[in-house]
Scaffold this motif. Sequence first.
Motif, PDB file in Angstrom:
ATOM      1  N   ASN A  89       0.820  -1.212   0.000  1.00  0.00           N
ATOM      2  CA  ASN A  89       0.000   0.000   0.000  1.00  0.00           C
ATOM      3  C   ASN A  89       0.857   1.267   0.000  1.00  0.00           C
ATOM      4  O   ASN A  89       2.081   1.205  -0.044  1.00  0.00           O
ATOM      5  CB  ASN A  89      -0.940  -0.013   1.215  1.00  0.00           C
ATOM      6  CG  ASN A  89      -0.141  -0.055   2.511  1.00  0.00           C
ATOM      7  OD1 ASN A  89       1.046   0.241   2.534  1.00  0.00           O
ATOM      8  ND2 ASN A  89      -0.795  -0.423   3.591  1.00  0.00           N
ATOM      9  N   LYS A  90       0.178   2.396   0.048  1.00  0.00           N
ATOM     10  CA  LYS A  90       0.867   3.674  -0.040  1.00  0.00           C
ATOM     11  C   LYS A  90       1.819   3.890   1.133  1.00  0.00           C
ATOM     12  O   LYS A  90       2.887   4.475   0.964  1.00  0.00           O
ATOM     13  CB  LYS A  90      -0.185   4.792  -0.085  1.00  0.00           C
ATOM     14  CG  LYS A  90       0.391   6.190  -0.123  1.00  0.00           C
ATOM     15  CD  LYS A  90      -0.643   7.184  -0.602  1.00  0.00           C
ATOM     16  CE  LYS A  90      -0.179   8.605  -0.356  1.00  0.00           C
ATOM     17  NZ  LYS A  90      -0.818   9.207   0.808  1.00  0.00           N
ATOM     18  N   GLU A  98       5.667   5.164   0.906  1.00  0.00           N
ATOM     19  CA  GLU A  98       6.221   6.326   1.618  1.00  0.00           C
ATOM     20  C   GLU A  98       7.462   5.925   2.403  1.00  0.00           C
ATOM     21  O   GLU A  98       8.466   6.638   2.427  1.00  0.00           O
ATOM     22  CB  GLU A  98       5.177   6.899   2.592  1.00  0.00           C
ATOM     23  CG  GLU A  98       4.126   7.739   1.888  1.00  0.00           C
ATOM     24  CD  GLU A  98       2.986   8.155   2.820  1.00  0.00           C
ATOM     25  OE1 GLU A  98       3.065   7.878   4.044  1.00  0.00           O
ATOM     26  OE2 GLU A  98       2.009   8.742   2.325  1.00  0.00           O
ATOM     27  N   PHE A  99       7.365   4.766   3.010  1.00  0.00           N
ATOM     28  CA  PHE A  99       8.480   4.246   3.804  1.00  0.00           C
ATOM     29  C   PHE A  99       9.694   3.970   2.909  1.00  0.00           C
ATOM     30  O   PHE A  99      10.824   4.301   3.254  1.00  0.00           O
ATOM     31  CB  PHE A  99       8.012   2.968   4.513  1.00  0.00           C
ATOM     32  CG  PHE A  99       8.950   2.463   5.567  1.00  0.00           C
ATOM     33  CD1 PHE A  99       9.370   3.275   6.609  1.00  0.00           C
ATOM     34  CD2 PHE A  99       9.378   1.144   5.547  1.00  0.00           C
ATOM     35  CE1 PHE A  99      10.223   2.792   7.596  1.00  0.00           C
ATOM     36  CE2 PHE A  99      10.233   0.653   6.529  1.00  0.00           C
ATOM     37  CZ  PHE A  99      10.654   1.478   7.557  1.00  0.00           C
ATOM     38  N   LEU A 100       9.452   3.385   1.742  1.00  0.00           N
ATOM     39  CA  LEU A 100      10.544   3.109   0.801  1.00  0.00           C
ATOM     40  C   LEU A 100      11.176   4.414   0.322  1.00  0.00           C
ATOM     41  O   LEU A 100      12.390   4.500   0.140  1.00  0.00           O
ATOM     42  CB  LEU A 100      10.048   2.298  -0.402  1.00  0.00           C
ATOM     43  CG  LEU A 100       9.521   0.886  -0.130  1.00  0.00           C
ATOM     44  CD1 LEU A 100       9.142   0.202  -1.445  1.00  0.00           C
ATOM     45  CD2 LEU A 100      10.537   0.031   0.622  1.00  0.00           C
ATOM     46  N   THR A 101      10.352   5.428   0.123  1.00  0.00           N
ATOM     47  CA  THR A 101      10.871   6.728  -0.301  1.00  0.00           C
ATOM     48  C   THR A 101      11.819   7.294   0.753  1.00  0.00           C
ATOM     49  O   THR A 101      12.918   7.738   0.440  1.00  0.00           O
ATOM     50  CB  THR A 101       9.720   7.727  -0.564  1.00  0.00           C
ATOM     51  OG1 THR A 101       8.856   7.164  -1.554  1.00  0.00           O
ATOM     52  CG2 THR A 101      10.247   9.068  -1.053  1.00  0.00           C
ATOM     53  N   THR A 159       9.076   0.311 -12.255  1.00  0.00           N
ATOM     54  CA  THR A 159       9.884   0.587 -11.070  1.00  0.00           C
ATOM     55  C   THR A 159       9.226   1.686 -10.259  1.00  0.00           C
ATOM     56  O   THR A 159       8.750   2.663 -10.829  1.00  0.00           O
ATOM     57  CB  THR A 159      11.300   1.058 -11.487  1.00  0.00           C
ATOM     58  OG1 THR A 159      11.960  -0.018 -12.162  1.00  0.00           O
ATOM     59  CG2 THR A 159      12.140   1.489 -10.299  1.00  0.00           C
ATOM     60  N   PHE A 160       9.202   1.504  -8.953  1.00  0.00           N
ATOM     61  CA  PHE A 160       8.854   2.619  -8.086  1.00  0.00           C
ATOM     62  C   PHE A 160      10.171   3.336  -7.801  1.00  0.00           C
ATOM     63  O   PHE A 160      11.046   2.796  -7.132  1.00  0.00           O
ATOM     64  CB  PHE A 160       8.195   2.127  -6.797  1.00  0.00           C
ATOM     65  CG  PHE A 160       8.009   3.233  -5.793  1.00  0.00           C
ATOM     66  CD1 PHE A 160       7.107   4.262  -6.042  1.00  0.00           C
ATOM     67  CD2 PHE A 160       8.739   3.262  -4.617  1.00  0.00           C
ATOM     68  CE1 PHE A 160       6.956   5.307  -5.137  1.00  0.00           C
ATOM     69  CE2 PHE A 160       8.589   4.297  -3.706  1.00  0.00           C
ATOM     70  CZ  PHE A 160       7.697   5.318  -3.969  1.00  0.00           C
ATOM     71  N   TYR A 161      10.305   4.530  -8.370  1.00  0.00           N
ATOM     72  CA  TYR A 161      11.559   5.281  -8.338  1.00  0.00           C
ATOM     73  C   TYR A 161      11.346   6.477  -7.414  1.00  0.00           C
ATOM     74  O   TYR A 161      10.786   7.491  -7.839  1.00  0.00           O
ATOM     75  CB  TYR A 161      11.850   5.751  -9.770  1.00  0.00           C
ATOM     76  CG  TYR A 161      13.282   6.126 -10.094  1.00  0.00           C
ATOM     77  CD1 TYR A 161      14.226   5.143 -10.356  1.00  0.00           C
ATOM     78  CD2 TYR A 161      13.675   7.454 -10.206  1.00  0.00           C
ATOM     79  CE1 TYR A 161      15.529   5.479 -10.704  1.00  0.00           C
ATOM     80  CE2 TYR A 161      14.977   7.804 -10.552  1.00  0.00           C
ATOM     81  CZ  TYR A 161      15.895   6.810 -10.806  1.00  0.00           C
ATOM     82  OH  TYR A 161      17.189   7.147 -11.153  1.00  0.00           O
ATOM     83  N   PRO A 162      11.757   6.367  -6.155  1.00  0.00           N
ATOM     84  CA  PRO A 162      11.445   7.443  -5.211  1.00  0.00           C
ATOM     85  C   PRO A 162      12.017   8.780  -5.662  1.00  0.00           C
ATOM     86  O   PRO A 162      12.973   8.808  -6.444  1.00  0.00           O
ATOM     87  CB  PRO A 162      12.120   7.009  -3.918  1.00  0.00           C
ATOM     88  CG  PRO A 162      12.406   5.570  -4.075  1.00  0.00           C
ATOM     89  CD  PRO A 162      12.556   5.305  -5.529  1.00  0.00           C
ATOM     90  N   ARG A 163      11.445   9.808  -5.147  1.00  0.00           N
ATOM     91  CA  ARG A 163      11.927  11.160  -5.415  1.00  0.00           C
ATOM     92  C   ARG A 163      13.454  11.191  -5.342  1.00  0.00           C
ATOM     93  O   ARG A 163      14.048  10.754  -4.378  1.00  0.00           O
ATOM     94  CB  ARG A 163      11.331  12.049  -4.320  1.00  0.00           C
ATOM     95  CG  ARG A 163      11.560  13.503  -4.468  1.00  0.00           C
ATOM     96  CD  ARG A 163      11.023  14.227  -3.241  1.00  0.00           C
ATOM     97  NE  ARG A 163      11.638  13.693  -2.022  1.00  0.00           N
ATOM     98  CZ  ARG A 163      10.977  13.420  -0.903  1.00  0.00           C
ATOM     99  NH1 ARG A 163       9.700  13.611  -0.842  1.00  0.00           N
ATOM    100  NH2 ARG A 163      11.607  12.953   0.160  1.00  0.00           N
ATOM    101  N   GLU A 164      14.085  11.710  -6.388  1.00  0.00           N
ATOM    102  CA  GLU A 164      15.545  11.712  -6.386  1.00  0.00           C
ATOM    103  C   GLU A 164      16.087  12.667  -5.339  1.00  0.00           C
ATOM    104  O   GLU A 164      15.535  13.733  -5.117  1.00  0.00           O
ATOM    105  CB  GLU A 164      16.110  12.154  -7.746  1.00  0.00           C
ATOM    106  CG  GLU A 164      15.910  11.149  -8.838  1.00  0.00           C
ATOM    107  CD  GLU A 164      14.828  11.574  -9.792  1.00  0.00           C
ATOM    108  OE1 GLU A 164      13.849  12.192  -9.313  1.00  0.00           O
ATOM    109  OE2 GLU A 164      14.957  11.277 -10.983  1.00  0.00           O
TER     110      GLU A 164
END
Lengths: 330, 168, 87
Positions: free
Chosen positions: A48-49, A53-56, A74-79
């Motif tokens: 879930n979201k 958020e945690f991965l980010t 790919t979930f590519y978190p904010r650079e």
Amino acid sequence: MQKTLYIFSNGTLQREGNTLCYITEEGKRFLPVEDIQEIMVFGAVDFNKSLLEFLTQHEILLHYFNYHDYYMGTFYPREHYNSGFVILKQAEHYMEEAKRLTLAKKFVAGALRNIEQVLRYYERRGIALGDTLSEFTDNETQIESITDLSELMAYEGNHRETYYRCFDKILDHPDFPFDKRTRRPPQNNLNTLISFGNSILYTIVLSEIYKTHLDPRIGYLHATNFRRFSLNLDVAEIFKPIIIDRLIFTLIDRQMLTKKDFEAETGGIVLKEKGRKVFVEELDKRLSTTISHRAVGHPVSYRRLIRMELYKVEKHLMGEESYKPFVSQW
Amino acid sequence: MAGSEINVTATLIWYYYICHREVWLMARQITPDQDNSNLEIGRVIQDQRYAREKKEVDLGGLKVDILKREGGELVIAEVKKSSRFKESARMQLAFYIKSLKTHGVIARGELRFPEEKQKEAVILDEQLEQELDRAEREILRIAYLEQPPRPEKIQWCKRCAYNEFCWT
Amino acid sequence: MFVIVVYDIAEKRVAKVLKKSRQYLYWVQNSVFEGEISEAKYKKYVTELKKIINLEEDSVIIYNLRTSKYSSREVIGLEKGGQSNIL
């Protein structure tokens, strides 16, 4: 080195407390978030979201594949590493035809040099590859005279085909004939392994790009359309022969994978779960294997070599040092 | 570099006294490898030591570690992992004090090396101010060079987070 | 480096130690964790543990093997946890 987490089973991945937790019918398994650098999801996994958020927060990439092991996204978190300067340089080298061709040529030349090293190794071990090798001795000079991208792509394609035709000689195994390169879906065991290995390598290069200032959407050899990642495909070319192909030869040669590890599905051949696990386990070992590196002054792992390759590309873009692709010494 | 302004920051002052190439890279946001273990340890110490005392105050882009009054006087302290980069640390703190001065605040500095249980006072006098001015001009000159200064093997390379970037 | 952590903590604090350990290391069995950990993360983990436990009543022992390369690990009976990264 933090770990890559591979998930083949079905379950739920979630944040629990301040760490990761994977839940299956068998129960809960906690995974230390501080020890994970990326997650590869092959199974049917719910999340879930709050997990994203945690991965980010922890800068962990999540790559996911569909039921047939095709890369989906790919979930590519904010650079966190952004340098406008580098992005501008990246775009400049893409927009200016000559600069783009220069870089594209280097990726091709590097890939072919590493292919040559693989072939040489097997020739030293008594496999007659002389005819093929002669096609690889003069690559750099020939590439030099190529004038446009489509010609370069054709040149690369032809040589790769020549190389693939040697797989039968190298492997010499009735259960793993090469036949011809088939994708989506692969039509035989060997093609399935090549596709599986390559798609994992693409995501690993992507994870490494995330830790540099480069934008993965701007590639040079593989057409950029600003909608999907392409720089990782370019850089992966250099490493495919020495990481993935060598791994495949080893797995088959040592009978760590046999025909029993494959099954026919609608339209193509897939690797069964046990086989996939063996494959990624060995790939993991290979990526953390270190080789000595004189210039840096300490041994570096293959995974680290990928990062250093990206640094070299960055320096090329900055105009500081012309990019010299990594060539395996053996 | 067309169309972009580079400002001298405390970070650039820090690197100026270590490695000019690093000044150029940092000025362009080409940050070092965050996985580097020395960097990681530095961050941990930064987060943990003086945690109770720490009030990070932002003064127009400046982050000061600790602000407190001792006998009616403003003291800003900088906490560092080790005294190996004492010169950088001293000049960085001087840079903070000078910026405060332009805001009309008079302060004195204190360098702290918790791992070594060491302290050192930093007082902004005329000589120090002149040295800072010179450094700021030099930093801008370096930052606006077309190319980064070539890497040179110095004692810091081995443990530097840019090591692989420079020497690959 | 590779570490093995064993602890004996009063009941009212044991859940917190368990939670904190899960963030950095792999659960092996009751009150035992293991795993590769960087020097910086190790420092962080130890500092955070010290905040949780009561130094007068609780006990945590950390074995540091530097690397797991030269040690062997034998399981007799069940492997209840461990550090597999392939699920």
